[in-house]
Scaffold this active site. Structure first.
Site: not given
Ligand SMILES: Cc1ncc(COP(=O)(O)O)c(C=O)c1O
Ligand SMILES: Cc1ncc(COP(=O)(O)O)c(C=O)c1O
Lengths: 150, 417, 417, 150
Positions: C134, C211, C214, C237, C375
């Site tokens: 991401h 990260d 998910q 999430k 993203c």
């Molecule tokens: C794999 C992954 N990493 C990071 C994020 C970013 O999370 P957040 O927008 O809650 O900071 C997301 C979700 O948008 C995601 O799906």
């Protein structure tokens, strides 16, 4: 004024707050440490004189704190007088038990320190009562850095 | 109607009884007493409209914003962007794209320190910070000073807690790059003359960064009239939820600044060859924002504008006068912060009694006040006290609340007798 | 009971009917249809218990945390710290002080990049980032690379979306300082073998930053078993509110790192001579946190553990299999991400029809899916598509939801004929 | 399939999507620009040939986009053919009005472009329809940087 408060601020405690015992610096302490509680601004120094067996021959404190902290420091200096550092540690252990559970642990004789049982009803004040003891421990271990309850 | 007799003609007094009913938490009993909440400077309570807006968002519109084509995402985006526009109106910013969502004042100031100051400051450059600043307007500057070799210098305050403008002038020089100043001091209540300060700062080529955390709930704010470069405030101090606030900054600066965080939503394109940034405001808003919080904050802006900031300021002023007079009746009480220009913050000490003990005792009477250094240790040092007791006033407080505090303080005095 | 026939013995299937009733938003109609929410990977919906916990906090306990002696502040602090402990248990961290409150995954990774990596990286040092990350696990590393002269290198992925572990090995060297990897890819659904990766990274002296955005809602997480150094995830999430999440880090690193932001609550003492930092976790939590969000997130952790993460994983797995089979019946549909180890994410394209058009049309049928690059632009590039359609599965989805999606896609096909 | 959708995806629009007109690069364009919509991955290039009076003598586009974007680009190339840059700008103005208000502004003759009135019911799709026009504007101004709808 409710009962819990009356128990917290007992006459003996208020008296030690007003007229703290063993207050003021020693001229040539063997050990010393500074402790503070950034939350409320309590800041005290504990100074020790020890004999060759690590027995406390004199203990003083200086600084400024709330009633609970000052009274605790004052009564601590009386309680640990002539005790070894190990015995003082045990006393702290029992005291801490008392503050957090409200029970006198029994293993050690807390003496007048039992008057602090009322602190249990005021969890945020536990740090005020233990700060002098943490500082004493730091002094015993000769730690230079000021210690903090945070 | 709980009319305050001294209201000037033209400004209708707040109906405190009614306002109080808007706040569910104020119905609570604490230790068997009706709660008197005098800690709004730490965080305000939330009216039902705000709590309902958060719930309604989660029950009806909840989705991630910006990147969705589906209905819910469009609704969530609309709510989120509507609050941004309300925030713009709240501080009279020229452009909605200049309003950056942040967690609160602290994040806002760190953003400016890292994205504006860090790339620009050189060894020897100076950051002027008033002695009455909250830690969140001191420490970010100390961090960036350490990173760049710049120097943080305090601006002195007078004995009544007024900013020493001569000291400001004496310290301003070509080396000055930033003047960091609170609009209202959270420990003293002092209102600082931002327009004047910003003008002086600009005359030496420095920017003015305003911590508006305590001004936002009390005063009409107009960043264009203030003439500052950045203005930060927190939603939870203006009756909104926690975890959401705004930074306003001039577009010319924001456009020129590197991003604050990297992540989703702040990019135009990402590849391992390099990434490019989105335009304002997205560039500074990486990641999923606090959308639920934004929904609540929108309702809070509406609530505050519905009451009228001039009426709020008036109420605040009158209650401050009453509170000042009543507190000074208490034996041994010393007010810290007695500037002629103040909002409803009453900071004080009682001779021979530590603030922490006072806090514990008045809490038992159901009076919620704050004790400690209020994240303003340099103020404590300046006034030679380890801590103070702080009662802060807001729209749902009235004279009876102050009477309860005074009564409780009398009890403290008796106990420590 | 909506038992899935193929449940293995020992793991009771989720009662989806009942779960669905826990989510108020799922009662909504969208464009005249019962909402089918297949966008949980963007953000989950919130069950009533979470929404109620937020409301209850604001109505009963609202106060600022940590620095108050009054009753409300103590209650707020207790709620806030209880959620921290639940978060610790959720990822099986050794120590509660290692759990740092953040806004979400994005902030967490930026924190690690700025506080861990920025002071340590030297020109030529390498940060390995998988191609399936991401943007929030790419851009923060690009920013710190630019700041330090380090280099970001991608780790390749196979045609089915599996991480190429040989490429990882080929790229690992003494220059590697950081391996940044998602536990689960949000665009492909791939589950990465973190324990293996962390071990390989450690063998060259690199840290592993995971990260977990998910993974958190799908899998039991055990940071000690994974052997990574940092683990980030977002509350929104895992059925919690927006604007709150956690970073877990090893104490040895966290203790050695400089603060992330400066401000209130992260200091031990502040003076113009210099300031000192509070111990963990406060050092990394400057300013008023999202206390209301934390209250809700605590309820979300309870909700998820109540269902059981093994049951959730099982449900996810079965629904993924069903969904995969059904989607492949759609003419011209190509699945992007077909790794044997996947969670319930179905990313696809339809020959000759742009994802954006699909999103608009299925939304009209009340089916909420996401379209775009999610993203993860490098993934789009890798698979040669401008965007994909993504349906993501969670506890309240069932086969009927997938049938609705497939039906709607058939409509799209007919329209574009 | 609801009426709004039918209006959005009219046969003419779908037809331009399937068989875009003036698609593919010009050999020696006078001006060109790239535009993209990071939200959905649309990316197109618009190329222009102009005479000495800034009249468009040829216009082509390349790239990949959703049906709305592609059809809009295709129909744009037909509409602006033989128009001056100023006239094209006015046309865009009217087209934008149509998309956001649903009303044909009347000042300019939108011709077939009126078929895009249905976009109004889909506000997130407005950017898809305007991307080609923004890119045309950028090409007219000879801007080098890719432009973005974000
Ligand atoms: C794999 C992954 N990493 C990071 C994020 C970013 O999370 P957040 O927008 O809650 O900071 C997301 C979700 O948008 C995601 O799906
Ligand atoms: C004057 C002032 N500045 C800054 C802050 C910090 O705001 P926050 O904690 O919302 O970031 C506060 C409140 O705590 C404040 O009173």
């Amino acid at each position: 004024m409710d009962a819990d408060l009356r128990e917290l601020y007992q006459q003996v405690i208020l008296d030690h707050h007003r007229k703290p015992r063993n207050f003021g610096p020693l001229t040539a302490p063997d050990r010393a440490a500074v402790g503070f509680n950034p939350l409320c601004g309590d800041r005290i120094q504990v100074q020790l004189m020890l004999d060759e067996n690590d027995r406390i021959t004199d203990v003083h404190f200086t600084g400024e704190g709330c009633a609970i902290c000052t009274a605790s420091a004052s009564m601590m200096t009386e309680s640990v007088q002539s005790k070894t550092l190990d015995e003082a540690k045990q006393l702290f252990h029992g005291f801490h038990e008392l503050l957090t559970t409200g029970d006198d642990p029994g293993e050690v004789d807390l003496g007048k320190l039992s008057l602090f049982a009322g602190v249990r009803e005021f969890p945020v004040r536990v740090k005020c009562a233990t700060l002098p003891w943490h500082t004493l421990t730091a002094a015993a271990e000769n730690r230079e850095e000021p210690i903090s309850t945070e | 109607m709980n009319a305050t007799p001294s209201s000037p003609p033209g400004i209708a007094p707040l109906d405190v009884e009614r306002i109080r009913r808007d706040f569910p938490l104020l119905k609570r009993q604490v230790n068997g007493h009706r709660l008197v909440y005098l800690d709004s400077a730490a965080t305000t309570q939330r009216p039902s409209v705000v709590i309902d807006a958060v719930r309604d968002f989660y029950e009806q519109h909840n989705a991630n914003v910006h990147r969705g084509v589906h209905q819910l995402s469009q609704e969530a985006t609309a709510i989120f962007e509507a609050t941004r526009e309300k925030a713009r109106a709240f501080v009279n910013a020229p452009e909605v794209a200049e309003m950056i969502y942040v967690r609160g004042t602290t994040e806002a100031i760190n953003l400016v320190a890292q994205s504006w100051a860090r790339p620009r400051l050189k060894p020897g450059d100076e950051i002027l910070v008033t002695t009455m600043e909250h830690h969140s307007n001191i420490v970010p500057w100390q961090l960036v000073a350490e990173q760049t070799g710049a120097v943080v210098r305090p601006i002195a305050i007078d004995d009544d807690g007024t900013l020493d403008l001569d000291d400001l002038d004496a310290r301003l020089s070509e080396r000055t790059r930033v003047v960091a100043v609170g609009h209202v001091s959270n420990s003293l209540g002092t209102v600082n003359p931002i327009a004047h300060i910003a003008k002086r700062a600009r005359s030496v080529g420095a920017i003015t960064v305003v911590d508006g955390a305590q001004a936002a709930p009390h005063y009409p704010i107009d960043v264009q009239a203030l003439g500052c470069d950045f203005y930060a405030f927190s939603g939870h101090k203006v009756f909104g939820p926690t975890g959401v606030g705004f930074l306003w900054g001039r577009r010319e600066w924001l456009d020129a600044m590197p991003p604050w965080m990297g992540g989703g939503d702040m990019i135009n394109s990402v590849s391992f060859q390099g990434s490019t940034w989105a335009p304002l405001p997205s560039k500074f808003e990486a990641g999923t924002p606090n959308v639920g919080g934004a929904a609540g904050l929108g309702a809070a802006f509406d609530y505050v504008s519905g009451l009228g900031l001039d009426r709020i300021a008036q109420h605040d002023h009158e209650l401050l006068q009453y509170g000042t007079a009543r507190l000074l009746e208490v034996d041994g009480l010393r007010l810290i912060g007695t500037s002629p220009k103040k909002t409803g913050i009453l900071s004080f000490v009682l001779a021979g009694i530590h603030p922490h003990d006072i806090g514990t005792i008045v809490d038992r009477d159901g009076v919620a006040i704050r004790t400690g250094h209020h994240c303003a240790q340099p103020v404590m040092e300046r006034f030679g006290v380890p801590a103070t007791v702080r009662a802060s006033l807001t729209i749902h407080n009235d004279r009876a609340d102050i009477d309860r505090l005074v009564e409780s303080l009398e009890g403290v005095r008796r106990m420590f007798g």
